[in-house]
Design an enzyme around this catalytic site. Structure first.
Site, PDB file in Angstrom:
ATOM      1  N   HIS A 150     -57.586 -82.844  -7.487  1.00  0.00           N
ATOM      2  CA  HIS A 150     -56.314 -83.508  -8.291  1.00  0.00           C
ATOM      3  C   HIS A 150     -55.153 -83.803  -7.133  1.00  0.00           C
ATOM      4  CE1 HIS A 150     -53.060 -84.845 -10.652  1.00  0.00           C
ATOM      5  NE2 HIS A 150     -52.549 -83.762 -10.033  1.00  0.00           N
ATOM      6  N   ASP A 191     -51.408 -85.118   8.415  1.00  0.00           N
ATOM      7  CA  ASP A 191     -52.319 -84.008   7.991  1.00  0.00           C
ATOM      8  C   ASP A 191     -51.495 -82.934   7.357  1.00  0.00           C
ATOM      9  OD1 ASP A 191     -52.715 -81.404   9.764  1.00  0.00           O
ATOM     10  OD2 ASP A 191     -51.979 -83.121  11.075  1.00  0.00           O
ATOM     11  N   CYS A 212     -52.703 -90.135 -13.102  1.00  0.00           N
ATOM     12  CA  CYS A 212     -53.652 -90.095 -11.995  1.00  0.00           C
ATOM     13  C   CYS A 212     -55.026 -90.515 -12.525  1.00  0.00           C
ATOM     14  CB  CYS A 212     -53.645 -88.400 -11.726  1.00  0.00           C
ATOM     15  SG  CYS A 212     -54.830 -88.081 -10.589  1.00  0.00           S
ATOM     16  N   CYS A 228     -57.766 -89.563 -11.058  1.00  0.00           N
ATOM     17  CA  CYS A 228     -58.949 -88.731 -10.328  1.00  0.00           C
ATOM     18  C   CYS A 228     -59.930 -88.241 -11.201  1.00  0.00           C
ATOM     19  CB  CYS A 228     -58.334 -87.564  -9.359  1.00  0.00           C
ATOM     20  SG  CYS A 228     -57.843 -85.980 -10.628  1.00  0.00           S
ATOM     21  N   PHE A 266     -51.339 -75.080  18.226  1.00  0.00           N
ATOM     22  CA  PHE A 266     -50.372 -74.636  17.199  1.00  0.00           C
ATOM     23  C   PHE A 266     -50.871 -73.083  16.543  1.00  0.00           C
ATOM     24  CE2 PHE A 266     -49.286 -73.935  12.586  1.00  0.00           C
ATOM     25  CZ  PHE A 266     -47.783 -74.069  12.577  1.00  0.00           C
ATOM     26  N   GLY A 272     -55.714 -76.811  18.754  1.00  0.00           N
ATOM     27  CA  GLY A 272     -55.704 -75.203  18.492  1.00  0.00           C
ATOM     28  C   GLY A 272     -54.477 -74.684  19.137  1.00  0.00           C
ATOM     29  N   ASP A 274     -57.680 -80.902  16.046  1.00  0.00           N
ATOM     30  CA  ASP A 274     -56.279 -80.375  16.396  1.00  0.00           C
ATOM     31  C   ASP A 274     -56.822 -79.573  17.490  1.00  0.00           C
ATOM     32  OD1 ASP A 274     -53.856 -79.577  16.631  1.00  0.00           O
ATOM     33  OD2 ASP A 274     -53.522 -78.902  14.580  1.00  0.00           O
ATOM     34  N   ASP A 284     -50.978 -78.376  23.673  1.00  0.00           N
ATOM     35  CA  ASP A 284     -49.529 -78.431  24.224  1.00  0.00           C
ATOM     36  C   ASP A 284     -48.913 -77.086  23.940  1.00  0.00           C
ATOM     37  OD1 ASP A 284     -50.246 -78.600  21.263  1.00  0.00           O
ATOM     38  OD2 ASP A 284     -48.242 -79.375  20.878  1.00  0.00           O
ATOM     39  N   CYS A 286     -58.671 -85.597 -13.572  1.00  0.00           N
ATOM     40  CA  CYS A 286     -57.741 -86.023 -14.726  1.00  0.00           C
ATOM     41  C   CYS A 286     -58.439 -86.981 -15.785  1.00  0.00           C
ATOM     42  CB  CYS A 286     -56.555 -86.783 -14.002  1.00  0.00           C
ATOM     43  SG  CYS A 286     -55.307 -85.693 -13.408  1.00  0.00           S
TER      44      CYS A 286
HETATM   45 ZN   LIG Z   1     -55.875 -86.149 -10.916  1.00  0.00          ZN
END
Ligand SMILES: [Zn+2]
Length: 419
Positions: free
Chosen positions: A372, A303, A341, A343, A100, A98, A96, A176, A346
């Site tokens: 998660h 993002d 899920c 992951c 922002f 910077g 990015d 910007d 989980c």
């Molecule tokens: Zn999970």
């Protein structure tokens, strides 16, 4: 070494919408789009190792040049061999500009306010409205103060490009002028015009730096123009038209604060931007609905740091809505956070155990929760991608949102194109 910073191939366009699937090829690998880009603001995805990011399906990480410029400094990252080696993540990186943070954090040091911690993005717009009045902008660049130590700093579009090239991400953003959508139309127009002039300056400097990279046998880097214009339709469209004619590798869309703006602002812009270039929604909101709306209106990458931030607060996504794992109702709940899920967390741990870690302030709780939440968002975007491929996007959107928000609220996210 690659002399081609980026190529983008559209693999499927969903009829009647702006949604598409594609592949962004960079010197450090491919990104299948739509994709969620994992937030690595300060050269770390908070509480996660790069291996954990890869395991949960993260294809790419976004770092922030404002934070890295202040600490540890871009020279140090350059000396370390660039961000890929410094972080030991060897997939594609975004950085990015910077812009922002200069406007949102730059003057916040006195009160220690971090606008990104506000619960509503409308509050963020208000905070920027207040702080951007304190940050001094002229045609050359922005004068601001470090949020770390209050020191006076000055940044120009050229300096932002120098910083980003030293960090060495694969895809950079133009510097910007961020302005609150609550500002007057006259001031939004001024900031948008200045953003366009700065975009040309960024592109010139970026091209010079790429020539230097080629001469040194280094990979070239890509640059996205950043569309601004607040909530003003003509300014947004004008910004997309102007920047769309410049030779950028892709486009970022900045200054979108509310989910309702996706079906207006993002659509206005993506109807105009060149079809064959990737589009990134900068710092989207924290609602899963934003992912569906963003893709539907032509966003290829997103993002957001919300998944890990919320995880650290114990706010965990499930397919049936968000839960707070610290609630006492989970004390003896031996089921996973989300049965749907896939992951690591989980598959291996229970709600009761993760709640215990949070109550005992154990660090592992933050890591398990972050794995998660990040997987939930990355995995949802992966499924959205698959649903475009097999043309089941609207069915998937409807079933996901009805389950997550309830049937009544899910209607809020319907669109004209939805069957
Ligand atoms: Zn999970």
């Amino acid at each position: 070494m690659s002399n081609k910073p980026l190529t983008f191939t559209i693999t499927k366009q969903l009829t009647g919408t702006l949604a598409r699937t594609g592949i962004i090829k960079t010197p450090h690998g491919d990104i299948k789009t739509p994709a969620f880009i994992v937030g690595g603001t300060q050269a770390t995805v908070k509480t996660l190792s790069p291996e954990q990011v890869t395991q949960l399906g993260g294809q790419s990480i976004l770092v922030n040049s404002y934070h890295l410029m202040l600490r540890p400094g871009v020279e140090l990252i350059h000396k370390a061999g660039g961000i890929h080696r410094f972080m030991n993540f060897h997939g594609p990186f975004f950085s990015d500009s910077g812009g922002f943070q200069v406007f949102s954090l730059g003057m916040a040091y006195k009160k220690g306010i971090d606008i990104t911690s506000h619960s509503k993005k409308g509050d963020a717009a208000q905070a920027i409205n207040t702080k951007s009045q304190l940050t001094k902008v002229d045609d050359d660049g922005v004068h601001f103060r470090s949020h770390l130590d209050g020191s006076k700093l000055f940044i120009t579009p050229e300096m932002s490009m120098d910083f980003q090239h030293k960090i060495g991400a694969d895809i950079h953003m133009c510097f910007d002028e961020l302005i609150s959508p609550l500002a007057s139309r006259e001031n939004i127009k001024k900031a948008t015009d200045r953003t366009h002039i700065w975009a040309k300056r960024c592109l010139d400097r970026h091209n010079q730096l790429n020539i230097q990279h080629i001469a040194c046998g280094e990979d070239v880097q890509a640059l996205y123009g950043v569309v601004q214009g607040g909530r003003q339709e003509d300014l947004r469209k004008g910004s997309a038209e102007y920047l769309g004619k410049c030779d950028f590798d892709g486009y970022g869309i900045g200054g979108v604060f509310e989910p309702e703006e996706i079906s207006s602002t993002v659509k206005w812009v993506n109807d105009i931007l060149p079809i064959n270039k990737p589009r990134h929604l900068l710092g989207m909101g924290s609602q899963p609905a934003d992912l569906f709306l963003g893709v539907e209106y032509g966003i290829d990458t997103f993002d957001c740091v919300a998944p890990t931030r919320q995880a650290r607060n114990g706010a965990l996504f499930t397919h049936s809505g968000r839960i707070n794992i610290k609630n006492s109702c989970f004390a003896q709940d031996f089921s996973p956070i989300d049965v749907e899920c896939d992951c690591y967390t989980c598959k291996n741990f229970t709600r009761a155990y993760i709640r215990h870690l949070f109550m005992a302030n154990e660090i592992l709780g933050l890591t398990l929760a972050s794995i998660h939440n990040e997987r939930f968002v990355v995995g949802t975007v992966d499924k959205i991608r698959d649903s475009i491929t097999d043309s089941s996007f609207f069915e998937y959107k409807k079933s996901f949102l009805e389950k997550y928000y309830g049937v009544d609220r899910a209607c809020d996210f319907e669109s004209s194109g939805q069957k």
